[in-house]
Scaffold this motif. Structure first.
Motif, PDB file in Angstrom:
ATOM      1  N   ILE A  23       0.836  -1.206   0.000  1.00 51.12           N
ATOM      2  CA  ILE A  23       0.000   0.000   0.000  1.00 51.12           C
ATOM      3  C   ILE A  23       0.870   1.255   0.000  1.00 51.12           C
ATOM      4  O   ILE A  23       0.629   2.185  -0.783  1.00 51.12           O
ATOM      5  CB  ILE A  23      -0.940   0.004   1.221  1.00 51.12           C
ATOM      6  CG1 ILE A  23      -2.000  -1.086   1.058  1.00 51.12           C
ATOM      7  CG2 ILE A  23      -1.619   1.362   1.384  1.00 51.12           C
ATOM      8  CD1 ILE A  23      -2.846  -1.287   2.280  1.00 51.12           C
ATOM      9  N   ILE A  38      -2.128   2.283  -8.608  1.00 54.53           N
ATOM     10  CA  ILE A  38      -3.367   2.239  -7.819  1.00 54.53           C
ATOM     11  C   ILE A  38      -3.862   0.802  -7.681  1.00 54.53           C
ATOM     12  O   ILE A  38      -4.228   0.389  -6.574  1.00 54.53           O
ATOM     13  CB  ILE A  38      -4.429   3.187  -8.403  1.00 54.53           C
ATOM     14  CG1 ILE A  38      -3.983   4.630  -8.154  1.00 54.53           C
ATOM     15  CG2 ILE A  38      -5.793   2.931  -7.777  1.00 54.53           C
ATOM     16  CD1 ILE A  38      -4.859   5.670  -8.770  1.00 54.53           C
ATOM     17  N   PRO A  39      -3.860  -0.015  -8.733  1.00 53.14           N
ATOM     18  CA  PRO A  39      -4.229  -1.429  -8.527  1.00 53.14           C
ATOM     19  C   PRO A  39      -3.279  -2.150  -7.579  1.00 53.14           C
ATOM     20  O   PRO A  39      -3.701  -3.043  -6.842  1.00 53.14           O
ATOM     21  CB  PRO A  39      -4.146  -2.027  -9.933  1.00 53.14           C
ATOM     22  CG  PRO A  39      -4.372  -0.880 -10.845  1.00 53.14           C
ATOM     23  CD  PRO A  39      -3.727   0.293 -10.147  1.00 53.14           C
ATOM     24  N   ILE A  42      -4.476  -1.494  -4.151  1.00 57.14           N
ATOM     25  CA  ILE A  42      -5.688  -2.282  -3.902  1.00 57.14           C
ATOM     26  C   ILE A  42      -5.317  -3.718  -3.552  1.00 57.14           C
ATOM     27  O   ILE A  42      -5.909  -4.323  -2.654  1.00 57.14           O
ATOM     28  CB  ILE A  42      -6.629  -2.216  -5.123  1.00 57.14           C
ATOM     29  CG1 ILE A  42      -7.170  -0.793  -5.272  1.00 57.14           C
ATOM     30  CG2 ILE A  42      -7.774  -3.213  -4.981  1.00 57.14           C
ATOM     31  CD1 ILE A  42      -7.906  -0.537  -6.554  1.00 57.14           C
ATOM     32  N   ILE A  45      -4.268  -3.802   0.053  1.00 56.31           N
ATOM     33  CA  ILE A  45      -5.431  -3.818   0.947  1.00 56.31           C
ATOM     34  C   ILE A  45      -6.020  -5.217   1.008  1.00 56.31           C
ATOM     35  O   ILE A  45      -6.372  -5.709   2.083  1.00 56.31           O
ATOM     36  CB  ILE A  45      -6.480  -2.784   0.479  1.00 56.31           C
ATOM     37  CG1 ILE A  45      -5.925  -1.367   0.644  1.00 56.31           C
ATOM     38  CG2 ILE A  45      -7.789  -2.940   1.255  1.00 56.31           C
ATOM     39  CD1 ILE A  45      -6.749  -0.298  -0.025  1.00 56.31           C
ATOM     40  N   TRP A  46      -6.103  -5.870  -0.132  1.00 52.03           N
ATOM     41  CA  TRP A  46      -6.643  -7.235  -0.181  1.00 52.03           C
ATOM     42  C   TRP A  46      -5.775  -8.200   0.643  1.00 52.03           C
ATOM     43  O   TRP A  46      -6.301  -9.037   1.375  1.00 52.03           O
ATOM     44  CB  TRP A  46      -6.728  -7.699  -1.636  1.00 52.03           C
ATOM     45  CG  TRP A  46      -7.141  -9.116  -1.788  1.00 52.03           C
ATOM     46  CD1 TRP A  46      -8.398  -9.629  -1.664  1.00 52.03           C
ATOM     47  CD2 TRP A  46      -6.285 -10.218  -2.084  1.00 52.03           C
ATOM     48  NE1 TRP A  46      -8.365 -10.969  -1.872  1.00 52.03           N
ATOM     49  CE2 TRP A  46      -7.089 -11.368  -2.126  1.00 52.03           C
ATOM     50  CE3 TRP A  46      -4.923 -10.350  -2.316  1.00 52.03           C
ATOM     51  CZ2 TRP A  46      -6.556 -12.622  -2.396  1.00 52.03           C
ATOM     52  CZ3 TRP A  46      -4.407 -11.592  -2.577  1.00 52.03           C
ATOM     53  CH2 TRP A  46      -5.225 -12.711  -2.616  1.00 52.03           C
TER      54      TRP A  46
END
Length: 56
Positions: A23, A38-39, A42, A45-46
């Motif tokens: 992140i 940005i992916p 994500i 976060i996952w």
């Protein structure tokens, strides 16, 4: 001596650490290339969510 229990949370905590690093690097690099990083943030976060669910 037999009362020591190995819960096996070390790899899950390591996964959370990798998620946090992902992140942070994703946010920093998103300033330069937002469509690519940005992916990545994500996914970080996952990683954190999945590993926190495994610990519980």
């Amino acid at each position: 001596m037999n009362n020591i229990e190995n819960t096996g949370n070390g790899s899950k905590i390591l996964g959370i650490g990798f998620g946090i690093i992902t992140i942070i690097s994703g946010v920093i690099l998103a300033l330069e290339k937002p469509l690519i990083e940005i992916p990545g943030a994500i996914i970080g976060i996952w990683l954190i969510v999945v590993n926190i669910q495994k610990i519980k």
